[in-house]
Motif scaffolding. Structure first.
Motif, PDB file in Angstrom:
ATOM      1  N   ASP A 105       0.806  -1.225   0.000  1.00 44.06           N
ATOM      2  CA  ASP A 105       0.000   0.000   0.000  1.00 44.06           C
ATOM      3  C   ASP A 105       0.838   1.274   0.000  1.00 44.06           C
ATOM      4  O   ASP A 105       0.364   2.324   0.424  1.00 44.06           O
ATOM      5  CB  ASP A 105      -0.971   0.032   1.187  1.00 44.06           C
ATOM      6  CG  ASP A 105      -1.922  -1.145   1.186  1.00 44.06           C
ATOM      7  OD1 ASP A 105      -2.421  -1.489   0.100  1.00 44.06           O
ATOM      8  OD2 ASP A 105      -2.144  -1.725   2.255  1.00 44.06           O
ATOM      9  N   ALA A 159       5.705  10.134   0.082  1.00 42.62           N
ATOM     10  CA  ALA A 159       5.335   8.725   0.205  1.00 42.62           C
ATOM     11  C   ALA A 159       4.136   8.611   1.136  1.00 42.62           C
ATOM     12  O   ALA A 159       4.135   9.174   2.232  1.00 42.62           O
ATOM     13  CB  ALA A 159       6.507   7.915   0.760  1.00 42.62           C
ATOM     14  N   THR A 160       3.120   7.899   0.666  1.00 46.19           N
ATOM     15  CA  THR A 160       1.946   7.657   1.496  1.00 46.19           C
ATOM     16  C   THR A 160       1.738   6.159   1.629  1.00 46.19           C
ATOM     17  O   THR A 160       2.064   5.381   0.733  1.00 46.19           O
ATOM     18  CB  THR A 160       0.671   8.290   0.903  1.00 46.19           C
ATOM     19  OG1 THR A 160       0.404   7.709  -0.361  1.00 46.19           O
ATOM     20  CG2 THR A 160       0.816   9.795   0.748  1.00 46.19           C
ATOM     21  N   GLN A 161       1.222   5.774   2.777  1.00 44.13           N
ATOM     22  CA  GLN A 161       0.894   4.372   3.022  1.00 44.13           C
ATOM     23  C   GLN A 161      -0.501   4.322   3.611  1.00 44.13           C
ATOM     24  O   GLN A 161      -0.777   4.970   4.624  1.00 44.13           O
ATOM     25  CB  GLN A 161       1.907   3.736   3.965  1.00 44.13           C
ATOM     26  CG  GLN A 161       1.797   2.241   4.026  1.00 44.13           C
ATOM     27  CD  GLN A 161       3.007   1.620   4.695  1.00 44.13           C
ATOM     28  OE1 GLN A 161       3.727   2.252   5.448  1.00 44.13           O
ATOM     29  NE2 GLN A 161       3.233   0.364   4.408  1.00 44.13           N
ATOM     30  N   THR A 190       0.433  10.193   4.829  1.00 45.06           N
ATOM     31  CA  THR A 190       1.783  10.588   4.436  1.00 45.06           C
ATOM     32  C   THR A 190       2.773  10.093   5.481  1.00 45.06           C
ATOM     33  O   THR A 190       2.638  10.378   6.670  1.00 45.06           O
ATOM     34  CB  THR A 190       1.879  12.119   4.296  1.00 45.06           C
ATOM     35  OG1 THR A 190       0.934  12.543   3.308  1.00 45.06           O
ATOM     36  CG2 THR A 190       3.270  12.548   3.869  1.00 45.06           C
ATOM     37  N   THR A 209      -2.982  13.637   3.396  1.00 47.79           N
ATOM     38  CA  THR A 209      -3.686  13.417   2.140  1.00 47.79           C
ATOM     39  C   THR A 209      -5.079  14.022   2.226  1.00 47.79           C
ATOM     40  O   THR A 209      -5.751  13.899   3.239  1.00 47.79           O
ATOM     41  CB  THR A 209      -3.823  11.899   1.845  1.00 47.79           C
ATOM     42  OG1 THR A 209      -2.591  11.270   2.169  1.00 47.79           O
ATOM     43  CG2 THR A 209      -4.121  11.658   0.397  1.00 47.79           C
ATOM     44  N   THR A 223       2.557   4.369  -1.807  1.00 51.92           N
ATOM     45  CA  THR A 223       2.461   5.160  -3.028  1.00 51.92           C
ATOM     46  C   THR A 223       3.490   6.274  -2.939  1.00 51.92           C
ATOM     47  O   THR A 223       3.594   6.942  -1.912  1.00 51.92           O
ATOM     48  CB  THR A 223       1.057   5.779  -3.172  1.00 51.92           C
ATOM     49  OG1 THR A 223       0.100   4.724  -3.175  1.00 51.92           O
ATOM     50  CG2 THR A 223       0.934   6.578  -4.452  1.00 51.92           C
ATOM     51  N   LEU A 255       4.754   9.765  -4.814  1.00 53.47           N
ATOM     52  CA  LEU A 255       4.335  10.786  -5.764  1.00 53.47           C
ATOM     53  C   LEU A 255       5.428  11.836  -5.920  1.00 53.47           C
ATOM     54  O   LEU A 255       6.051  12.229  -4.933  1.00 53.47           O
ATOM     55  CB  LEU A 255       3.054  11.467  -5.267  1.00 53.47           C
ATOM     56  CG  LEU A 255       1.882  10.545  -4.956  1.00 53.47           C
ATOM     57  CD1 LEU A 255       0.800  11.309  -4.217  1.00 53.47           C
ATOM     58  CD2 LEU A 255       1.351   9.932  -6.233  1.00 53.47           C
TER      59      LEU A 255
END
Length: 58
Positions: A4, A20-22, A26, A56, A6, A8
């Motif tokens: 999970d 980076a997000t999970q 963030t 986010t 991501t 960007l």
């Protein structure tokens, strides 16, 4: 790579960077200083209290 996760491309404090997000949260923000097409300095923040402005959806 973590599940999970991501990553960007974003502008961070006027510099090229990554967010980076999970699971929609963030977890890391990084900024890169670039000179002559090379990364010369990296700033990274992982402290959740300092990442509040990067939540986010805000």
């Amino acid at each position: 790579m973590a599940p999970d996760l991501t990553i960007l491309f974003r502008t961070v404090n006027g510099l090229p960077g990554l967010v980076a997000t999970q699971r929609g949260v963030t977890v890391t923000v990084a900024a890169f200083e670039v000179a002559e097409d090379r990364i010369t300095r990296i700033w990274a923040v992982r402290n959740p209290e300092k990442l509040t402005p990067w939540r986010t959806g805000d």
